[in-house]
Design a protein around this motif. Structure first.
Motif, PDB file in Angstrom:
ATOM      1  N   ILE A 186      43.736  38.411  29.151  1.00 58.38           N
ATOM      2  CA  ILE A 186      44.778  38.516  30.172  1.00 58.38           C
ATOM      3  C   ILE A 186      44.252  39.351  31.332  1.00 58.38           C
ATOM      4  O   ILE A 186      43.688  40.425  31.138  1.00 58.38           O
ATOM      5  CB  ILE A 186      46.064  39.170  29.610  1.00 58.38           C
ATOM      6  N   ILE A 187      44.443  38.829  32.534  1.00 53.87           N
ATOM      7  CA  ILE A 187      44.045  39.541  33.752  1.00 53.87           C
ATOM      8  C   ILE A 187      45.296  39.799  34.580  1.00 53.87           C
ATOM      9  O   ILE A 187      46.104  38.886  34.780  1.00 53.87           O
ATOM     10  CB  ILE A 187      43.052  38.721  34.598  1.00 53.87           C
ATOM     11  N   VAL A 188      45.455  41.011  35.044  1.00 55.81           N
ATOM     12  CA  VAL A 188      46.603  41.354  35.889  1.00 55.81           C
ATOM     13  C   VAL A 188      46.123  41.546  37.320  1.00 55.81           C
ATOM     14  O   VAL A 188      45.134  42.233  37.565  1.00 55.81           O
ATOM     15  CB  VAL A 188      47.313  42.623  35.382  1.00 55.81           C
ATOM     16  N   ASN A 189      46.823  40.920  38.244  1.00 51.10           N
ATOM     17  CA  ASN A 189      46.535  41.014  39.675  1.00 51.10           C
ATOM     18  C   ASN A 189      47.556  41.951  40.314  1.00 51.10           C
ATOM     19  O   ASN A 189      48.749  41.645  40.352  1.00 51.10           O
ATOM     20  CB  ASN A 189      46.615  39.610  40.296  1.00 51.10           C
ATOM     21  N   VAL A 190      47.082  43.085  40.795  1.00 54.33           N
ATOM     22  CA  VAL A 190      47.918  44.022  41.546  1.00 54.33           C
ATOM     23  C   VAL A 190      47.507  43.940  43.010  1.00 54.33           C
ATOM     24  O   VAL A 190      46.323  44.043  43.331  1.00 54.33           O
ATOM     25  CB  VAL A 190      47.735  45.465  41.028  1.00 54.33           C
ATOM     26  N   GLN A 191      48.462  43.734  43.894  1.00 59.12           N
ATOM     27  CA  GLN A 191      48.141  43.608  45.313  1.00 59.12           C
ATOM     28  C   GLN A 191      47.674  44.945  45.887  1.00 59.12           C
ATOM     29  O   GLN A 191      48.232  46.003  45.586  1.00 59.12           O
ATOM     30  CB  GLN A 191      49.371  43.121  46.092  1.00 59.12           C
ATOM     31  N   GLY A 192      46.653  44.880  46.742  1.00 59.76           N
ATOM     32  CA  GLY A 192      46.063  46.092  47.291  1.00 59.76           C
ATOM     33  C   GLY A 192      46.964  46.870  48.221  1.00 59.76           C
ATOM     34  O   GLY A 192      46.724  48.058  48.482  1.00 59.76           O
ATOM     35  N   ASP A 193      48.016  46.214  48.723  1.00 57.56           N
ATOM     36  CA  ASP A 193      48.912  46.876  49.677  1.00 57.56           C
ATOM     37  C   ASP A 193      50.181  47.407  49.021  1.00 57.56           C
ATOM     38  O   ASP A 193      51.183  47.618  49.677  1.00 57.56           O
ATOM     39  CB  ASP A 193      49.263  45.930  50.831  1.00 57.56           C
ATOM     40  N   GLU A 194      50.136  47.635  47.685  1.00 59.34           N
ATOM     41  CA  GLU A 194      51.319  48.137  46.971  1.00 59.34           C
ATOM     42  C   GLU A 194      51.007  49.471  46.291  1.00 59.34           C
ATOM     43  O   GLU A 194      50.833  49.530  45.065  1.00 59.34           O
ATOM     44  CB  GLU A 194      51.806  47.109  45.952  1.00 59.34           C
ATOM     45  N   PRO A 195      50.945  50.553  47.061  1.00 60.72           N
ATOM     46  CA  PRO A 195      50.604  51.864  46.487  1.00 60.72           C
ATOM     47  C   PRO A 195      51.678  52.446  45.574  1.00 60.72           C
ATOM     48  O   PRO A 195      51.422  53.430  44.880  1.00 60.72           O
ATOM     49  CB  PRO A 195      50.406  52.740  47.726  1.00 60.72           C
TER      50      PRO A 195
END
Length: 237
Positions: free
Chosen positions: A86-95
């Motif tokens: 499983i890979i989780v993608n967290v957006q770079g613009d969501e601190p």
């Protein structure tokens, strides 16, 4: 995986903007690590500036070898040879990425014995007309099992019956993928609906992938504009 592109049409170099003493991308990376949910957290980028910034902060980063149009393609390249499920993608613009929301998208796979779910993502209720009608806010509609039916920049569903108390959901661009679904995405060409809306999640639907949506009450702040950065600065303080 945190895909991080230096260029941005609405707010160039937004990931390197200062957020209370550190760049936005560093704050996002630190938030993902702080959850304690992941074996490893990487920033995947096309930018030597972002790459060197993360490395300097003691983080893990991967330089993309190719040009990519979207985050899913960038991540797919990075994980091709990794032994992961499983890979989780967290957006770079969501601190302000939070543990509860990320745990929610991971949890759906634990009970998916039949492996029916290809990927999971987040949605949050929205009520303000400005946000519902804002094309920069991606909306999602789901079936009675919370599988995504469609994503759009338009208000969906259209409230023809004004007294129907229509509920709107904003799609938050955090995903958890089975590796198989992510690798399929990379090799499949963009079709007309994705090309029209410019929403990468639509490609999964157009090719029959099943996206389980998880409702969260945490809206957070996505930094897409200078005004968003001002909100983030105030929230951080």
């Amino acid at each position: 995986m945190i895909p991080a592109r230096y260029a941005a049409s609405r707010f160039p170099a937004k990931l390197m903007q200062d957020l209370s003493g550190k760049p936005v991308i560093v704050r996002t990376y630190e938030a993902a690590v702080k959850t304690g949910l992941f074996d490893e957290v990487y920033v995947v980028t096309d930018s030597t500036v972002i790459y060197e910034t993360i490395i300097k902060e003691g983080g893990l980063a991967i330089m993309s070898k190719k040009e990519h149009d979207c985050g899913s393609d960038r991540i797919a390249e990075a994980v091709t040879d990794m032994d992961v499920d499983i890979i989780v993608n967290v957006q770079g613009d969501e601190p302000f990425t939070d543990k509860e929301s990320l745990a929610g998208v991971i949890e759906v796979f634990r009970g998916d014995v039949a492996k029916e779910i290809d990927l999971a993502s987040l949605m949050v209720k929205i009520t303000e007309d400005d946000e519902i009608n804002n094309p920069n806010t991606v909306k999602v509609i789901v079936d009675n099992r919370n599988f995504a039916l469609y994503f759009s920049r338009s208000p969906i569903p259209f409230p023809r019956a004004k007294d129907n108390h229509t509920i709107y959901y904003k799609h938050k661009g955090i995903y958890a993928f089975r590796k198989r679904a992510l690798m399929d995405f990379q090799r499949l060409p963009m079709l007309s609906l994705e090309a029209t809306e410019k929403i990468e999640a639509i490609r999964y639907l157009e090719y029959g992938k099943k996206i389980k949506m998880v409702e969260t009450s945490v809206s957070g702040i996505e930094i897409d504009t200078p005004e968003d950065l001002e909100k983030a600065q105030a929230a951080w303080r």
